[in-house]
Design a protein around this motif. Structure first.
Motif, mmCIF file in Angstrom:
data_model
loop_
_atom_site.group_PDB
_atom_site.id
_atom_site.type_symbol
_atom_site.label_atom_id
_atom_site.label_comp_id
_atom_site.label_asym_id
_atom_site.label_seq_id
_atom_site.Cartn_x
_atom_site.Cartn_y
_atom_site.Cartn_z
ATOM 1 N N MET A 1 17.991 5.713 12.550
ATOM 2 C CA MET A 1 18.401 6.521 13.701
ATOM 3 C C MET A 1 17.181 7.037 14.438
ATOM 4 S SD MET A 1 21.537 8.764 12.082
ATOM 5 C CE MET A 1 21.816 9.570 13.673
ATOM 6 N N ALA A 2 17.345 7.286 15.741
ATOM 7 C CA ALA A 2 16.241 7.806 16.540
ATOM 8 C C ALA A 2 15.900 9.220 16.088
ATOM 9 C CB ALA A 2 16.621 7.806 18.017
ATOM 10 N N LYS A 3 14.627 9.550 16.091
ATOM 11 C CA LYS A 3 14.206 10.895 15.728
ATOM 12 C C LYS A 3 14.266 11.803 16.954
ATOM 13 C CE LYS A 3 9.358 9.652 16.381
ATOM 14 N NZ LYS A 3 8.095 9.310 15.695
ATOM 15 N N VAL A 4 14.463 13.082 16.717
ATOM 16 C CA VAL A 4 14.498 14.086 17.780
ATOM 17 C C VAL A 4 13.349 15.047 17.530
ATOM 18 C CG1 VAL A 4 15.825 15.940 18.851
ATOM 19 C CG2 VAL A 4 16.990 13.887 18.005
ATOM 20 N N THR A 5 12.384 15.082 18.431
ATOM 21 C CA THR A 5 11.197 15.911 18.249
ATOM 22 C C THR A 5 11.002 16.847 19.426
ATOM 23 O OG1 THR A 5 8.788 15.874 17.910
ATOM 24 C CG2 THR A 5 9.703 14.144 19.299
ATOM 25 N N GLY A 6 10.400 17.995 19.152
ATOM 26 C CA GLY A 6 10.084 18.942 20.221
ATOM 27 C C GLY A 6 8.726 18.683 20.845
ATOM 28 N N LEU A 7 7.977 17.721 20.296
ATOM 29 C CA LEU A 7 6.654 17.415 20.838
ATOM 30 C C LEU A 7 6.781 16.633 22.137
ATOM 31 C CD1 LEU A 7 4.681 16.342 17.629
ATOM 32 C CD2 LEU A 7 4.884 18.614 18.642
ATOM 33 N N SER A 8 5.948 16.973 23.101
ATOM 34 C CA SER A 8 5.943 16.267 24.382
ATOM 35 C C SER A 8 5.148 14.971 24.264
ATOM 36 C CB SER A 8 5.311 17.151 25.459
ATOM 37 O OG SER A 8 3.913 17.306 25.194
ATOM 38 N N GLY A 9 5.163 14.176 25.317
ATOM 39 C CA GLY A 9 4.384 12.944 25.330
ATOM 40 C C GLY A 9 2.897 13.203 25.139
ATOM 41 N N ASN A 10 2.370 14.220 25.801
ATOM 42 C CA ASN A 10 0.956 14.551 25.664
ATOM 43 C C ASN A 10 0.627 15.034 24.247
ATOM 44 O OD1 ASN A 10 0.178 13.917 28.292
ATOM 45 N ND2 ASN A 10 0.666 15.953 29.075
ATOM 46 N N GLU A 11 1.542 15.803 23.659
ATOM 47 C CA GLU A 11 1.327 16.291 22.301
ATOM 48 C C GLU A 11 1.332 15.133 21.298
ATOM 49 O OE1 GLU A 11 3.124 20.510 21.487
ATOM 50 O OE2 GLU A 11 4.513 19.420 22.790
ATOM 51 N N ILE A 12 2.266 14.205 21.462
ATOM 52 C CA ILE A 12 2.334 13.040 20.575
ATOM 53 C C ILE A 12 1.048 12.224 20.670
ATOM 54 C CG2 ILE A 12 3.530 10.842 20.180
ATOM 55 C CD1 ILE A 12 6.126 12.278 21.033
ATOM 56 N N TYR A 13 0.538 12.068 21.882
ATOM 57 C CA TYR A 13 -0.702 11.319 22.089
ATOM 58 C C TYR A 13 -1.867 12.009 21.369
ATOM 59 C CZ TYR A 13 -4.581 9.042 24.524
ATOM 60 O OH TYR A 13 -5.732 8.343 24.820
ATOM 61 N N CYS A 14 -1.968 13.324 21.520
ATOM 62 C CA CYS A 14 -3.070 14.064 20.887
ATOM 63 C C CYS A 14 -2.991 13.971 19.362
ATOM 64 C CB CYS A 14 -3.037 15.528 21.322
ATOM 65 S SG CYS A 14 -3.532 15.793 23.049
ATOM 66 N N MET A 15 -1.780 14.063 18.805
ATOM 67 C CA MET A 15 -1.623 13.948 17.362
ATOM 68 C C MET A 15 -1.993 12.550 16.875
ATOM 69 S SD MET A 15 -0.669 16.757 15.716
ATOM 70 C CE MET A 15 -2.193 17.242 16.535
ATOM 71 N N ALA A 16 -1.657 11.543 17.676
ATOM 72 C CA ALA A 16 -2.000 10.163 17.310
ATOM 73 C C ALA A 16 -3.512 9.974 17.227
ATOM 74 C CB ALA A 16 -1.390 9.190 18.308
ATOM 75 N N LEU A 17 -4.249 10.664 18.066
ATOM 76 C CA LEU A 17 -5.709 10.574 18.028
ATOM 77 C C LEU A 17 -6.269 11.066 16.698
ATOM 78 C CD1 LEU A 17 -6.755 11.801 21.607
ATOM 79 C CD2 LEU A 17 -6.614 9.439 20.764
ATOM 80 N N LYS A 18 -5.545 11.958 16.037
ATOM 81 C CA LYS A 18 -5.970 12.488 14.734
ATOM 82 C C LYS A 18 -5.239 11.811 13.574
ATOM 83 C CE LYS A 18 -8.945 15.396 16.346
ATOM 84 N NZ LYS A 18 -10.376 15.151 16.115
ATOM 85 N N GLY A 19 -4.502 10.728 13.866
ATOM 86 C CA GLY A 19 -3.846 9.966 12.813
ATOM 87 C C GLY A 19 -2.479 10.459 12.420
ATOM 88 N N TYR A 20 -1.869 11.345 13.214
ATOM 89 C CA TYR A 20 -0.548 11.879 12.900
ATOM 90 C C TYR A 20 0.526 11.229 13.769
ATOM 91 C CZ TYR A 20 -2.830 15.688 10.337
ATOM 92 O OH TYR A 20 -3.576 16.414 9.450
ATOM 93 N N ARG A 21 1.710 11.071 13.226
ATOM 94 C CA ARG A 21 2.863 10.619 14.009
ATOM 95 C C ARG A 21 3.922 11.719 14.026
ATOM 96 N NH1 ARG A 21 6.650 8.749 10.233
ATOM 97 N NH2 ARG A 21 5.761 8.406 8.150
ATOM 98 N N SER A 22 4.709 11.739 15.070
ATOM 99 C CA SER A 22 5.678 12.820 15.252
ATOM 100 C C SER A 22 6.920 12.610 14.394
ATOM 101 C CB SER A 22 6.087 12.928 16.724
ATOM 102 O OG SER A 22 6.712 11.725 17.143
ATOM 103 N N GLY A 23 7.612 13.720 14.121
ATOM 104 C CA GLY A 23 8.838 13.665 13.328
ATOM 105 C C GLY A 23 9.916 14.569 13.886
ATOM 106 N N GLU A 24 10.893 14.857 13.063
ATOM 107 C CA GLU A 24 12.075 15.587 13.496
ATOM 108 C C GLU A 24 11.792 17.044 13.872
ATOM 109 O OE1 GLU A 24 15.114 14.447 13.945
ATOM 110 O OE2 GLU A 24 14.751 12.411 13.203
ATOM 111 N N LEU A 25 12.632 17.544 14.773
ATOM 112 C CA LEU A 25 12.656 18.966 15.096
ATOM 113 C C LEU A 25 13.293 19.709 13.924
ATOM 114 C CD1 LEU A 25 12.174 20.792 17.747
ATOM 115 C CD2 LEU A 25 14.644 20.706 17.969
#
Length: 373
Positions: A1-25
């Motif tokens: 199922m699709a995940k529902v996150t409160g992170l914005s596109g810019n936040e997801i990008y910044c986390m990816a730069l540090k090796g993190y992926r987004s998850g559920e709210l």
């Protein structure tokens, strides 16, 4: 199922730069009542003035329960941490609901579970400046001016100048909240609290002041005093790139009265065009007093500068004004720097609301869109 996150596109990008992926709210809440005994004790303290411990503890307990439930939900998802945690306090059928919301983040072979205040863009800035997130922390205090202090203050309002009784209450409450958020960070093994945000809200006939921030650690800061800062993530990253580290969040408040005679002259002058010198000098004196306190405290802790100073003037009423100055003391620290030379644009550009709240309900239109309608 699709995940529902409160992170914005810019936040997801910044986390990816540090090796993190987004998850559920994830959400945690707690609906609380003060109860008869707590309300009675609060009423007695309200007469005396200063902190009202029963109210402080009731709010603290409610926040802790809600926060713990949010963190537990994230851990059941197997999250590495929760980023962008925000808290809220609201009335609900005569009771109070405490609410915490955040978004899970994941990283393989990472350290201990963490929670952070602020958004994930700010978290990137902190991480890139060498700080390791530990825990979302908060410190609060519920307080009242009290009948006694109010009576003495009312007498002093007949003359012009600072009302020290009021200034003392405001200064003590603000610094107690700072001491408590610092103690919470120390208990978590942190040596810094970053991104502190302060909110003052009315609650059950009193006022509550709460400070929220992220407890973090940095090897260059050592294991001495816990440093505190209200600098934004971008500001802290920029200062770290210059070799500066925060020392302490500084606050100073002065409550001044125009006085009975000054008020009469001011009212008479308001009928004619021109400067009202009594009000001009009153605001000037309050400002100078608060800033002098800020400078004195900065000197006492060996700070090089106080940066990001913000000033607030609030008309309390009946000829009283509050002038508040707040900023972060900083100094050069060996070993302080950033991992990257340039901050990505995604860490700077903040998201815009697309769902606007209007007085008569919900509206998708911005104020500018309504012009001419």
């Amino acid at each position: 199922m699709a995940k529902v996150t409160g992170l914005s596109g810019n936040e997801i990008y910044c986390m990816a730069l540090k090796g993190y992926r987004s998850g559920e709210l994830v959400v945690g809440n707690s609906v609380n009542s003060m109860g008869f005994l707590g309300s009675l004790g609060a009423g007695l303290n309200n007469i005396l003035g200063g902190e009202i411990p029963q109210v402080t503890q009731a709010i603290q307990d409610g926040r802790m329960h809600a926060f713990a439930r949010m963190a537990k939900e994230a851990q059941t998802h197997g999250a590495t941490g929760v980023a962008g945690v925000s808290g809220d306090l609201r009335g609900l059928s005569g009771n109070t609901e405490f609410l915490f919301v955040g978004s899970c983040v994941f990283k393989e072979n990472s350290g201990p579970f963490f929670t952070t205040a602020g958004n994930a863009q700010e978290l990137w800035c902190h991480m890139d400046a060498g700080y390791t997130p530990i825990q979302h922390v908060f410190g609060n205090i519920a307080y009242s001016m009290g009948i006694g202090g109010g009576f003495i203050g009312a007498l002093k309002q007949l003359g012009r100048g600072e009302i020290s009784e009021y200034s003392d209450v405001f200064n003590k409450t603000r610094h107690k909240a700072l001491e408590r958020i610092t103690s919470a960070a120390r208990a978590d093994g942190a040596n810094a609290v970053l991104g502190i945000r302060t909110t003052i809200l009315p609650w059950m006939g009193t006022h509550e002041m709460v400070m929220t921030g992220t407890a973090m650690s940095h090897p260059a800061l050592g294991s001495g005093e816990v440093v505190t800062s209200d600098l934004t993530g971008e500001e802290l990253w920029s200062m770290a790139s210059l070799g500066y580290a925060p020392v302490k969040l500084l606050m100073s408040t002065s409550i001044y009265s125009l006085g009975l005679v000054g008020g009469i002259f001011s009212a008479l002058k308001a009928f004619a065009k021109g400067e009202i010198s009594e009000l001009t000098s009153l605001v000037h004196d309050a400002r100078e007093h608060a800033l002098d306190r800020l400078k004195a405290e900065a000197d006492s802790i060996g700070a090089a500068e106080v940066v990001g100073v913000k000033t607030y003037i609030i008309e309390i009423g009946q000829g009283l004004i509050e002038f508040m100055a707040i900023g972060t003391a900083v100094k050069k620290v060996s070993g302080m720097g950033t991992q990257t030379q340039m901050m990505p644009a995604q860490a700077i550009v903040h998201d815009k609301d697309t769902w606007m709240d209007s007085d008569m309900g919900m509206s998708l239109m911005r104020p500018a869109d309504n012009q001419g309608a």
